[in-house]
Write an enzyme that holds these catalytic residues in place. Structure first.
Site, short mmCIF file in Angstrom:
data_model
loop_
_atom_site.label_atom_id
_atom_site.label_comp_id
_atom_site.label_asym_id
_atom_site.label_seq_id
_atom_site.Cartn_x
_atom_site.Cartn_y
_atom_site.Cartn_z
N ARG A 57 -30.66 9.52 -4.95
CA ARG A 57 -29.31 9.71 -4.40
C ARG A 57 -29.01 8.81 -3.21
O ARG A 57 -27.90 8.30 -3.06
CB ARG A 57 -29.20 11.18 -4.00
CG ARG A 57 -27.83 11.60 -3.63
CD ARG A 57 -27.78 13.09 -3.48
NE ARG A 57 -27.57 13.75 -4.74
CZ ARG A 57 -27.31 15.05 -4.88
NH1 ARG A 57 -27.23 15.80 -3.80
NH2 ARG A 57 -27.12 15.59 -6.05
N GLY B 270 -23.79 21.51 -9.73
CA GLY B 270 -24.91 21.23 -10.62
C GLY B 270 -25.55 22.51 -11.16
O GLY B 270 -25.32 22.91 -12.29
N ALA C 247 -28.95 32.01 -0.01
CA ALA C 247 -30.18 32.38 0.71
C ALA C 247 -30.01 33.76 1.36
O ALA C 247 -30.90 34.62 1.27
CB ALA C 247 -30.53 31.33 1.75
N SER D 111 -31.70 22.56 -3.97
CA SER D 111 -31.25 23.39 -2.84
C SER D 111 -30.98 24.83 -3.26
O SER D 111 -31.37 25.77 -2.56
CB SER D 111 -30.01 22.78 -2.19
OG SER D 111 -29.16 22.28 -3.18
C1 SIN Z 1 -24.15 17.71 -7.89
O1 SIN Z 1 -23.75 18.48 -8.75
O2 SIN Z 1 -24.05 16.50 -7.95
C2 SIN Z 1 -24.76 18.28 -6.67
C3 SIN Z 1 -26.09 18.80 -6.96
C4 SIN Z 1 -26.83 18.92 -5.69
O3 SIN Z 1 -26.42 18.38 -4.68
O4 SIN Z 1 -27.89 19.54 -5.70
#
Ligand code: SIN
Length: 504
Positions: free
Chosen positions: A278, A50, A18, A377
Site C-alpha cells: 500500500r 474490505g 475493538a 485492522s
Molecule cells: C480497503 O477496503 O481498501 C481498506 C481495507 C483496509 O484498509 O484494511
C-alpha cells in the site's frame, strides 16, 4: 463541580469493533462503554469496506498470513504477535458471524473471500461486496445492546485518565452533557480508534483525533511508533471531507491505475503493479499527481455494469460526486487511513500502566509494523478487543481513590483547521526535516495560544518521532533520508519519563 460515577466492572472508551468486542467478552463482569459520538458515527470500523483478513481459504494457512503481514510491515512487525493474531483469525471471523455479521458465502456455504494487496491468497471475508464494516458493526451493536451486562453511554468525550497515588489507572475524566465527570472502575480499556481527523485529507471520521493516544501518553503510558501513519492510495478525490474510499478490492478484481492520458502507470513503480504494498501505491499516486499526470482508478473493464451490485458503497460515493464508475475512471488521491503507531500494548491489551488496557487502532501491538497489511485492522480489533475484555474482567477492584486529573483544553475550529492543514502538508506521504520542523513550530504556536489540547499532543508525537526517524520505511518516507537504515528499530516514547529526564 466534577461528578463521579463508580462502575464495578470494566470501563471501555470507544464503541467501534475493538470496544464492543471487549465489552462482549467481559461477562460475568459488567461493562460500561463510553463513546463521544452516536453509535456508528465516530468509528472507522463501520466505514471499513474490505473486511476481515484470515486464513480461511482451503490452501491458505495462518503461517502464510503471518508471513505476508511481516513482509508488508517492512522490518517492524513483531513476528510472535503476527503468529498469535493470525492463528486466532478463523475463530475471530466465526465469532463475528455468530454475533450475526452476515458475511458473504459461496454456494457451498464457505466464506466468500476477496484478494487485497500484498496477500498471497484471497483471504478477506466480506459483506455485500464493500459493506463489511457497517454490517459487522450493526451485528455487534445489536449484540451489545441486547446484553444486560453492557451499558453504552454516548456523548461522553475523553479528557484525561485518572490514576491513584500508586500510578494505577482508575478510570477516566470525561466531558458529558452534565459537565465534567469522573468514571472510576477497576480496569479501563481504551479503544478510541485512530487519528485521521488530525489530517486535512482522511478516509476516517473527522472526530478521530488521537484523543486516547494523547491521554494515555500524558498519563505516562509507553507510546510506540507514532510516526507510522498509513495513507490509503485510492481515496476518491472529489474534495470531500472526509474523503470517500475506493476499496483496494477494486484493484484486487483488476481495476487499473491510469494517468490522465489513459496510460496504466503502476508497472513503472513495482512488479506487482496495482497490488504492490500500500505505501508503494500511495507514493506512486502522490508522484503522478505532483508531476501533473493525474491518477485515476479505472474499473470500467474489470467491474463495469456490475458496479452497483458488487461495490454499492463506492458506487454511491462516486455517483454523489457525479462520477459514474461504470463509464468513467475515478479520480483518486492518497488519504490518511490508519495509524500503525499507538499505545504500546500486548495482544491482551496490557499496556505499561497497571489498570490500563488498549485495543484496536489506538493500540500498537507490533502487528502492523511500518505498513499495515490490508484488512488486518478489523482482525486485530476483533481478536485483541476480545482478549483485552477477557484480561480486564479479571482485574480486582483495588479500592484506591483516584487523584484529580487536570482536564486539557479544547482546540477551537480555526486552530484545528490550521493543525490539519499543517499535518497534511508536513507529515504526509513524503516528509523531510524542514517540513517536520515547521510542523513542530505550528504545534508550539497553537499550544502557546490555546494551551495543551489532546490533538496537539497526538500531533506532536507524530511530528517529533517522524523527525527523529532518519530513514524511509513503510508508511514513513523521508525525502532527505530515502533509504532503510539498519538495524530496524521501533520507536518507544514515554512523555512522563521524558519530562522527568528518564529514557523510555
Ligand atoms: C480497503 O477496503 O481498501 C481498506 C481495507 C483496509 O484498509 O484494511
Amino acid at each position: 463541580m466534577i461528578q463521579r460515577i463508580n462502575h464495578d466492572g470494566v470501563l471501555i472508551v470507544g464503541a467501534g469493533l475493538a470496544g464492543l468486542s471487549a465489552a462482549l467478552a467481559c461477562a460475568p463482569r459488567k461493562a460500561l462503554v463510553l463513546a463521544a459520538q452516536p453509535l456508528f458515527k465516530g468509528s472507522s470500523s463501520a466505514w471499513a469496506q474490505g473486511g476481515v483478513a484470515a486464513a480461511l481459504a482451503p490452501n491458505d494457512h495462518a503461517s502464510i498470513h503471518a508471513a505476508d503481514t511481516v513482509s508488508a510491515g517492512a522490518g517492524l512487525v513483531t513476528a510472535s504477535v503476527a503468529d498469535d493474531i493470525t492463528r486466532r483469525g478463523v475463530a475471530a471471523v466465526d465469532r463475528l458471524a455468530a454475533f450475526g455479521a452476515p458475511f458473504d458465502r459461496d454456494n457451498k456455504g464457505h466464506y466468500a473471500l476477496n484478494l487485497e494487496a500484498a496477500h498471497t491468497f484471497p483471504r478477506v471475508a466480506r459483506v455485500q461486496g464493500d459493506g463489511a464494516g457497517q454490517a459487522i458493526m450493526e451485528a455487534m451493536v445489536a449484540a451489545a445492546m441486547a446484553d444486560p451486562l453492557i451499558e453504552i453511554r454516548t456523548g461522553v468525550s475523553l479528557k484525561a485518565l485518572l490514576k491513584d497515588a500508586s500510578g494505577r489507572v482508575r478510570g477516566v475524566l470525561a466531558e458529558t452533557a452534565a459537565g465534567l465527570t469522573e468514571f472510576v472502575a477497576p480496569a479501563t480499556i481504551l479503544a478510541t480508534g485512530g487519528l485521521g481527523g488530525l489530517y486535512a485529507v482522511t478516509t476516517n471520521p473527522r472526530e478521530l483525533r488521537g484523543e486516547g493516544l494523547a491521554a494515555a501518553a500524558l498519563a505516562g503510558a509507553d507510546i510506540a511508533d507514532p510516526e507510522f501513519v498509513q495513507f490509503h492510495p485510492t481515496a476518491i478525490d472529489v474534495g470531500a471531507d472526509p474523503a470517500p474510499l475506493a476499496t483496494e478490492t477494486l484493484r484486487g478484481v483488476g481495476a487499473k491505475l491510469i494517468d490522465k492520458t489513459g496510460h496504466a502507470f503502476m508497472s513503472a513503480y513495482h512488479a506487482k503493479t496495482e497490488l504492490a504494498p500500500r505505501d508503494i501505491v500511495a507514493r506512486a499516486i502522490h508522484r503522478q499527481r505532483i508531476d501533473g499526470l493525474g491518477a485515476f482508478l479505472d474499473a470500467r473493464e474489470a467491474v463495469g455494469k456490475d458496479f452497483p451490485q458488487r461495490f454499492p458503497a463506492v458506487f454511491a460515493a462516486c455517483m454523489a460526486a457525479a462520477i459514474d464508475p461504470r463509464k468513467q475512471p475515478i479520480p483518486v488521491a492518497p488519504a490518511v487511513h490508519y495509524h500503525m503507531g499507538g499505545i504500546a500494548a500486548d495482544v491482551h491489551g496490557r499496556t505499561s500502566l497497571p489498570g490500563l488496557f488498549a485495543a484496536g487502532e489506538c493500540a500498537s501491538t507490533g502487528l502492523h509494523g511500518a505498513n499495515r497489511l490490508a484488512s488486518n485492522s478489523l482482525l486485530e480489533a476483533a481478536v485483541c478487543g476480545q482478549l483485552a475484555g477477557e484480561a480486564a474482567r479479571e482485574v480486582a477492584d483495588p479500592g484506591t481513590a483516584p487523584l484529580p486529573a487536570a482536564p486539557v483544553s479544547t482546540l477551537p475550529p480555526a486552530a484545528m483547521a490550521t493543525l490539519r492543514e499543517a499535518l497534511s502538508r508536513d507529515a504526509g506521504v513524503i516528509r523531510d526535516a524542514e517540513g517536520l520542523s515547521r510542523l513542530i513550530v505550528v504545534i508550539d504556536d497553537l499550544e502557546a495560544e490555546h494551551s495543551r489540547a489532546l490533538p496537539l499532543v497526538a500531533a506532536r508525537l507524530i511530528a517529533s518521532a517522524a523527525l527523529a526517524r532518519q530513514e524511509s520505511r513503510g508508511g514513513h518516507y523521508r525525502a532527505d533520508f530515502p533509504n532503510l537504515s539498519s538495524p530496524s528499530r521501533r520507536t518507544l516514547i514515554n512523555l512522563v519519563q521524558q519530562s522527568a529526564g528518564v529514557a523510555a
